[in-house]
Write an enzyme that holds these catalytic residues in place. Structure first.
Site, PDB file in Angstrom:
ATOM      1  N   HIS A 239       3.064  -2.712   0.135  1.00 47.10           N
ATOM      2  CA  HIS A 239       1.611  -2.965   0.086  1.00 47.10           C
ATOM      3  C   HIS A 239       1.179  -3.789  -1.141  1.00 47.10           C
ATOM      4  O   HIS A 239       0.627  -4.875  -1.011  1.00 47.10           O
ATOM      5  CB  HIS A 239       0.858  -1.630   0.021  1.00 47.10           C
ATOM      6  CG  HIS A 239       1.060  -0.734   1.184  1.00 47.10           C
ATOM      7  ND1 HIS A 239       0.514  -0.960   2.426  1.00 47.10           N
ATOM      8  CD2 HIS A 239       1.738   0.435   1.288  1.00 47.10           C
ATOM      9  CE1 HIS A 239       0.840   0.038   3.241  1.00 47.10           C
ATOM     10  NE2 HIS A 239       1.595   0.896   2.579  1.00 47.10           N
TER      11      HIS A 239
HETATM   12  C1  BDR Z   1      -1.933   2.055  -1.064  1.00 47.10           C
HETATM   13  O1  BDR Z   1      -1.901   3.425  -1.402  1.00 47.10           O
HETATM   14  C2  BDR Z   1      -0.701   3.735  -2.080  1.00 47.10           C
HETATM   15  O2  BDR Z   1       0.056   4.529  -1.236  1.00 47.10           O
HETATM   16  C3  BDR Z   1       0.047   2.460  -2.345  1.00 47.10           C
HETATM   17  O3  BDR Z   1       0.451   2.397  -3.717  1.00 47.10           O
HETATM   18  C4  BDR Z   1      -0.930   1.384  -2.013  1.00 47.10           C
HETATM   19  O4  BDR Z   1      -1.606   0.948  -3.181  1.00 47.10           O
HETATM   20  C5  BDR Z   1      -1.605   1.857   0.382  1.00 47.10           C
HETATM   21  O5  BDR Z   1      -2.619   2.377   1.189  1.00 47.10           O
END
Ligand code: BDR
Ligand code: CA
Length: 318
Positions: A239
């Site tokens: 992500h």
């Molecule tokens: C986001 O939430 C966290 O799990 C990850 O670091 C990312 O920033 C994804 O939804």
């Protein structure tokens, strides 16, 4: 090079984003802020400093930020996804250097004023620190190059709730202030970040790399097992790195309309939704008055190969 400040709730994918930003020759990583979210903020701070030291960038200052949301009192973490240590429960126990003697919000203000018009803010956790910087310095929106956010979802389902993405859901009020401010925003949301997967084959690139790459692979085990439950076997996502690549200009972006985005701060089932005006998909709507949010809908997922190769190539000197 592109100047940027990251703001991370350093968990597993934040770790990869920090490595990418610290190692990429076209990125000038000026500083990193830590924020609560995946884990408590002291753990996020420790992991952030550790990651920078792993890739030989202990020179990059890390300033600790908010321990909880801007207004609400419900602080919760995602240890079940990122591990109790935010590193897949296999943190290597290394002691780390000190954090900077300032706050994440003040660090943003000071660096942006010292580099007017040049700095990209790249928040990849809850937006509490960015909203705090805005509150302290209303001039900020006119002084940054832009804000590239890992957060939200335009057409894709939520992950923290049926409608809300985790970073937004953690602090909807902060997100509302950030999306409302008149600065150029890139929203790297679940519409694109869920499509860039780290398969076992791609993970093997890290295993064949240097110590930092091998560590990155190791801390992904727990994370990939968790995500893999929906994909029939180990698989991870990156992500946060997508928001870094979008700001750096290393990401190939195929579809990204500039639209109005509002955050639902109600107490109903849609709390934390990024309400993106995508009606232009049905009919060529005229440009939306005052729209300043570029919402990524389709990107080249080959960015994953570039990211992994860069990290695998790093060898600690000596
Ligand atoms: C986001 O939430 C966290 O799990 C990850 O670091 C990312 O920033 C994804 O939804
Ligand atoms: Ca994050």
């Amino acid at each position: 090079t592109v100047k940027m400040i990251l703001d991370c709730d350093t968990g597993v994918d934040d770790t990869m984003a920090i490595m990418y930003a610290a190692l990429h020759p076209d990125i000038d990583l000026l500083a990193v802020g830590s924020v609560w979210g995946n884990v408590d903020v002291p753990t996020a701070t420790r992991n952030t400093i550790h990651t920078l030291e792993l890739v030989g960038r202990g020179d990059v200052p890390v300033a600790q930020g908010a321990a909880g949301p801007l207004l609400r009192k419900d602080t919760y973490f995602a240890y079940f996804v990122h591990g109790d240590d935010g590193q897949g429960n296999v943190y290597d126990g290394a002691p780390v250097g000190p954090a900077a003697d300032t706050t994440a919000a003040q660090q943003i203000i000071d660096i942006v004023h010292a580099n007017p018009g040049e700095v990209w803010l790249v928040p990849v956790g809850p937006l509490t620190n960015i909203a705090t910087a805005l509150a302290l310095d209303p001039e900020l929106p006119g002084l940054v190059a832009g804000v590239s956010i890992m957060g939200g979802n335009a057409l894709a389902p939520g992950n923290a709730t049926p409608v809300a993405e985790a970073n937004i859901a953690h602090d909807a009020e902060a997100a509302a202030a950030v999306f409302r401010a008149p600065w150029p925003i890139i929203m790297a949301g679940l519409d694109v970040t869920m499509k860039v997967v780290i398969t076992p084959e791609r993970r093997a690139v890290l295993d064949a790399g240097g110590k930092a790459a091998q560590y990155m692979s190791r801390i992904m085990q727990h994370y990939g097992d968790f995500i893999g439950q929906s994909f029939g076997g180990w698989i991870a996502t990156m992500h946060d790195t997508i928001a870094v690549a979008a700001a750096a200009g290393t990401l190939t972006i195929n579809t990204a309309p500039v639209v109005n985005v509002e955050i639902d701060c109600s107490d109903g089932p849609s709390h934390g939704a990024t309400v993106c005006d995508m009606r232009g998909l049905y009919a060529g709507f005229p440009p939306q008055e005052g729209a300043h949010c570029t919402v990524l809908l389709d990107i080249e997922e080959s960015i994953a190969d570039e990211v992994l190769a860069l990290i695998a190539a790093y060898r600690r000197p000596g």
